[in-house]
Design an enzyme around this catalytic site. Structure first.
Site, PDB file in Angstrom:
ATOM      1  CG  ASP A  55      25.582  94.278  63.243  1.00 50.06           C
ATOM      2  OD1 ASP A  55      25.078  94.114  62.129  1.00 50.06           O
ATOM      3  OD2 ASP A  55      24.990  94.809  64.190  1.00 50.06           O
ATOM      4  CG  ASP A 106      24.478  96.352  68.436  1.00 50.49           C
ATOM      5  OD1 ASP A 106      24.482  95.743  67.345  1.00 50.49           O
ATOM      6  OD2 ASP A 106      23.625  97.198  68.741  1.00 50.49           O
ATOM      7  CG  ASP A 145      25.111  91.284  65.718  1.00 52.93           C
ATOM      8  OD1 ASP A 145      24.901  91.052  64.512  1.00 52.93           O
ATOM      9  OD2 ASP A 145      24.912  92.390  66.246  1.00 52.93           O
TER      10      ASP A 145
END
Length: 1140
Positions: A381, A793, A797
């Site tokens: 990400d 995080d 995700d």
């Protein structure tokens, strides 16, 4: 299906719904033993050893005491059962504590104190500040006059920010004294595990309200395990209880992940089993033939003339029991133990502690550490993972005027400040949208200062910037200038949010909107010039800034009234509520007046470019998944070193607008690929968005596989959270197809697609892969030979992290949800380098040695047993001690072994290739250990027999001599394979050898032991020590010679670094080593793409600065001429991050 919850009805509360008793236990006292045994015997190896142990109970065929197998088997089962029982007991204590907690509940109109486990569906529950929520509640009262309360959901989703919950509109203004008398019914769906969705309706009975239907959402609920914060009290109606709460429904044991090393061990175990069966059949046939031809002639054998019907099975089964120790019974316990230690090493690593927050690294999954050393693809990400997730308002464009371009900070731009102070209508409207169009909750402290509770860092940055420009947001429901009538919440499909507000001064109604450029600009009113705003978006994205477009329009009162009824109807439906709301919102969000564009900066974390550069040198490829625009993603990729600095114009797949255009672009790109022989080029990167990805998967899957596997970097922009998990599956499936190395013709695939069959007007929902296909891709991922790692995080995700072979979560500003769902959690992205290169590589090396050594020591003793021809040379006690004590303790200390120092490993990441290619554990290396065990068995047997068998020695003496020879060889083998020695390792190796003699001296002093005086007599004989010397010299001499030859004349790059370390001189740069040439043009045909991947265990890798060249690097990069030039893209993003 629906559930009807009757509020505060004691008679109807005794319904078929479960009580609030929580049970997370796996076992009970009655089913523990049978259930645990069933689970353990469901494994093939345990079934195998149980069969062997049962056969040993047959006195006619067993050559050893059954205790030699039953003892270790019972010990291993007891250890596993004890661990399971202890874990289950802790779960029982946790459940008991939660169930017996006392809470206030309304019963028969009176508030009573009861245990949490006695709460029933429909009861009214009262909570005070800092108390834990015992079940899922729908709010009906709160101490806050605005109907708000704050909850901490860290135990539920890991997010640390306080969440705001609000009373349903039907419950607003109800007096505190009347809450315990409230009656009504809640119509809600059956229990599910979606913690972000609750579509229900509330109907209160008179006299509270006249049967009016009130819609309920997740914002009207507080869920089990949350904590009430900053609110004096709340009360709510229990709708889901016990294990039917959303948290209870989401509980479960995650599916275990199979590492590449475990998969290889399973294959090697199967090969050994097949070899064992062959040996048993051959020796069984030979034994029966000898018995029928020779044994009957020997008068002392006393064979009967006629035997039982099973006589032919006796000799094969006897050899089967002798050969059963080929498969080490203790290998699983040993591997589980060392893997737990690997996880502890990660937890104890002080160099992976985030000094800013004090967050240490943590290994949640203790079984896959060695997979870290074999990672080849990382899917990451961007926001909060590569960046700090600290949003700062930097620039803006209002009505074509740019602010903040010169100073880099719009809030310090004199022109903007003057425009605000002078009351410029365009600027005031722009700042008004910034301040009001959000879901931020303002909180007023006792000193009168205003702070904001925002679930989005972007919204917080905009509201803070508006407050700095004197447009402060004070109250959500009764603002001084505007009253918020309705909120059209953001969704990943709409990519925008809006609020309907009423001007308190003139009564006009306005729609305020903000969102992505493609979700705002196309909906501008006819005739508005939007070119300036489009250019602003492009300019800001080239600087790596996050952009949002702001707009508004005035609503007629009749239009709003009609729309409000439709919105209320859609908001109260229980079926497809989200889809119907999106449809209703679309009716209002059009003909917008574009006000301007905001630009927000999100700084890169420290060490991100260096980490990515190092991991790329280690041969790891990167896929970045982000919702940003194409140019923003490219600039961040350049600043993060995703794209090599020498690659001026990497190949970019452009952002596509619709499916027809996507089809044309992709076909054009593949045709260019064919004409320019692009598949043989080098460091390639491509950018693809959500639309293009769907087209590629639907119509050009094989061709897209070729493009993806040729590229070292993929940037997936404009990706939704759902697509992140799908891309993670895609990456693994693409790699599996590459592994197959099939030649794939492109021409039929291109020509057989009819462009008219592509739906250009399909909705965004069509872009999501179906659930069945998603599950299929998950299965492909699990069967893939390549290792993928996903890192993120935030809660969006989690699905991507769970889909990957290895999931890494960052404990960031978005909370701990990703960290809790991941296999490993770290404080910052830069720690990923040490996690992979140090912990992953060491874990793989140590596990590879331990696994093969376990087979080696078992095969050694088994071959000696076979050479004795049908009987056991060793007694049962010696066999048990050999497997459990003599040979296990030294090798378990190998968890401290380091072939290279951590500093050298970090300086030369190219050596990770040995782990990625499986160089230390594969059929070739295992064959070497197999041959070594056979050779050592021959040495021990021949020397022991020739030294003692002809001296009228007792069988026990010959057995002890052979066992001593095995122990001496074990010590020298472990010593030879150890690269770095510590005091503990010396103590384990040589102390274990000394313990062998001490233990046997003790047994030799016991008359009933069967070894009485044997060790005393042997140690006094010089011939015994000469025999030990001959065994060690003969057994280790050839091994040392081969190792010396390979180390001196054919050293690997690791040997080169080891030699440099030991000499104490400067470590050679592996990049200066001349690479071996390898032509691949012969593997490529004109009309097809062949992607061979050489993973031969005997092929020496090309360890240059870019080791991936051995597999994917084919020269310098090329470009697609029909793609827009990227020369105008600068590196200002890096400077912007540092200067500001």
């Amino acid at each position: 299906m629906k559930r009807y919850v009757y509020i505060n009805d004691d008679e109807l509360s005794q319904d078929p719904y479960c009580d609030n008793r929580i049970s997370n236990r796996k076992y009970t006292l009655l089913n523990f033993l049978p259930k645990n045994l069933w689970e353990q015997f469901s494994r093939f190896m345990n079934q195998y050893f149980l069969l062997i142990a049962c056969l040993q109970l047959w006195p006619l065929i067993t050559p050893v005491n059954p205790a030699s197998t039953w003892g270790p088997l019972i010990f291993i089962f007891a250890v596993s059962a004890t661990k399971e029982a202890w874990d289950d007991y802790n779960r029982y204590l946790s459940d008991k504590k939660a169930n017996e907690k006392e809470v206030w509940v309304v019963r028969h109109g009176i508030k009573k104190h009861i245990q949490a486990q006695d709460i029933r569906v429909g009861n009214i529950v009262w909570l005070r500040e800092n108390e834990e929520v015992p079940c899922d509640l729908v709010l009906i009262g709160t101490s806050d006059p605005q109907g708000l309360c704050y909850v901490e959901t860290a135990a539920l989703d890991g997010e640390t920010d306080l969440k705001t919950r609000v009373l349903p509109s039907a419950c607003m203004g109800i007096d505190f004294e009347l809450l315990h008398k409230m009656k009504g019914v809640i119509e809600c769906p059956i229990p599910d595990k979606d913690i972000r969705r609750f579509d229900a309706n509330l109907r209160l009975f008179p006299p509270f309200i006249d049967n009016d239907l009130c819609p309920l959402t997740i914002k009207n609920t507080i869920l089990q395990s949350c904590y009430l914060r900053n609110t004096e009290w709340v009360c709510g109606v229990s709708v889901y209880t016990g294990n039917e709460t959303k948290l209870g429904m989401s509980r479960g044991i995650p599916e275990p992940k199979l590492t590449a090393v475990d998969a290889m061990i399973d294959k090697l175990t199967g090969a050994i089993f097949v070899f064992q069966i062959v040996v048993v059949i051959v020796l069984g046939i030979a034994g029966n033939v000898w018995k029928d031809t020779e044994a009957v002639k020997q008068w002392y054998v006393l064979y009967p003339k006629e035997g039982p019907w099973y006589e032919l099975l006796v000799i094969p089964l006897r050899f089967e029991l002798l050969c059963s120790i080929m498969i080490p019974i203790s290998i699983k316990v040993s591997l589980d133990l060392v893997k737990s230690l690997y996880a502890k090493f990660i937890d104890w690593d002080n160099q992976m502690i985030d000094q800013e927050t004090g967050t240490p690294s943590h290994a949640t999954n203790t079984a896959i550490s060695e997979d870290l050393g074999q990672v080849e693809y990382i899917l990451t990400d961007k926001t909060g993972t590569l960046t700090e997730n600290i949003m700062i308002f930097r620039r803006c464009c209002i009505s074509g005027i740019f602010y903040g371009n010169e100073s880099g900070d719009a809030l310090k731009d004199v022109e903007l400040l003057n425009a605000v102070s002078s009351g410029s209508p365009d600027v005031i409207r722009f700042v008004t949208v910034m301040a009001i169009c959000n879901t931020v909750i303002p909180v007023k402290s006792q000193t009168g200062s205003i702070s904001y509770k925002a679930q989005s860092q972007d919204e917080d940055a905009l509201v803070q910037a508006a407050a700095h420009l004197h447009m402060a947001f004070f109250n959500k429901n009764a603002n001084i200038l505007y009253e918020v009538l309705d909120t059209l919440e953001f969704t990943s499909d709409r990519k925008r949010m809006s609020v309907v507000v009423k001007d308190c001064q003139n009564g006009k109604i306005f729609l305020l909107s903000k969102g992505a450029d493609e979700a705002i600009i196309p909906y501008a009113y006819a005739g508005q010039q939007t070119r300036t705003f489009t250019e602003a978006v492009e300019q800001y994205s080239q600087l790596g800034l996050r952009t949002l477009c702001l707009a508004w329009r005035e609503l007629k009162e009749d239009e709003y009234r009609e729309w409000s009824l439709m919105f209320k109807e859609a908001n109260s439906t229980l079926v497809d509520r989200e889809w119907r709301l999106a449809e209703v919102c679309q009716r209002l969000e059009h003909d917008l007046e574009i006000l301007g564009v905001t630009a927000i900066e999100d700084r890169l974390q420290d060490g991100v470019p260096e980490t990515i550069e190092t991991l790329r040198k280690a041969g790891i490829n990167f896929w970045m998944l982000t919702g940003d625009k194409q140019n923003t993603a490219i600039q961040i990729a350049l600043s993060c070193n995703f794209i090599s600095p020498g690659t001026e114009r990497p190949a970019f797949v452009n952002q596509w607008q619709n499916r027809r255009r996507s089809w044309q672009k992709f076909r054009q790109g593949l045709a260019y690929n064919e004409d320019n022989n692009f598949r043989t080029k080098g460091d390639v990167a491509f950018v693809i968005d959500g639309w293009a990805l769907e087209i590629a998967l639907t119509h050009y899957r094989k061709a897209f596989t070729d493009l993806a596997t040729l590229s070292r970097t993929a940037l997936c922009c404009r990706v939704t959270p759902s697509q992140k998990a799908q891309i993670c599956c895609l990456c693994s499936s693409l790699l599996k197809e590459e592994k197959a190395c099939h030649t794939r013709p492109l021409e039929p695939e291109l020509n057989n697609v009819d462009p008219t069959s592509v739906d250009c007007n399909a909705s965004d929902n069509d872009l999501f892969l179906p659930i069945a296909l998603r599950k299929e891709l998950v299965e492909i991922l699990k069967s893939c030979d390549y290792r993928t790692l996903a890192i993120g995080d935030g809660g969006n995700d989690v699905r991507m992290i769970q889909q990957a072979d290895i999931g890494v979560g960052i404990s960031g500003r978005e909370g701990l949800q990703a960290a809790r769902a991941a296999d490993y959690s770290i404080g910052k992205f830069r720690f990923l380098k040490r996690l992979i290169l140090v912990h992953g590589r060491y874990s793989y090396n140590r596990t590879a040695f331990l696994a093969q050594y376990s087979f080696y020591k078992s095969l050694l003793i088994c071959f000696i047993q076979i050479f004795v021809s049908g009987t056991s040379l060793f007694n049962s006690v010696s066999l048990m001690a050999y497997n459990v004590f003599y040979t296990s303790i030294p090798v378990l200390v190998s968890v401290l072994d380091k072939d290279l120092s951590e500093k050298t490993v970090m300086q030369h990441p190219q050596i990770l290739f040995y782990c990625q290619a499986g160089r230390l554990l594969n059929p070739s290396t295992f064959a070497g250990w197999f041959g070594r065990s056979l050779f050592h068995a021959i040495v021990v047997f021949v020397i022991s027999i020739h030294a003692y068998a002809y001296e009228k020695s007792e069988m026990e003496e010959v057995s002890m001599v052979a066992l001593s020879g095995c122990i001496w060889l074990q010590a020298f083998v472990v010593t030879l394979e150890t690269n770095s020695f510590t005091v503990l390792q010396h103590l384990a190796i040589w102390g274990n050898l000394a313990a062998f003699y001490i233990i046997n001296w003790a047994f030799s002093a016991v008359p009933a032991s069967g070894l009485y005086t044997i060790m005393f007599r042997l140690c006094k004989q010089p011939s015994y020590w000469i025999t030990m010397f001959l065994i060690v010299a003969t057994g280790m001499g050839p091994v040392l010679a081969i190792k010396y030859f390979r180390y001196t004349y054919r050293p690997s790059k690791i040997n080169t670094l080891q030699q440099a370390e030991r000499l104490g001189g400067p470590i050679l740069s592996l990049g200066n080593i001349e690479p071996q040439s390898r032509s691949i043009e012969k593997d490529v045909s004109p009309l097809s793409i062949t992607l061979p991947k050489n993973r031969s265990p005997v092929y020496e890798p090309l360890l240059s600065d870019s080791p991936n060249s051995t597999r994917k690097s084919f020269g310098s990069a090329t470009t697609f001429d029909f793609f827009p030039s990227q020369s105008r893209l600068s590196s200002n993003y890096t400077r912007n991050c540092k200067d500001n």
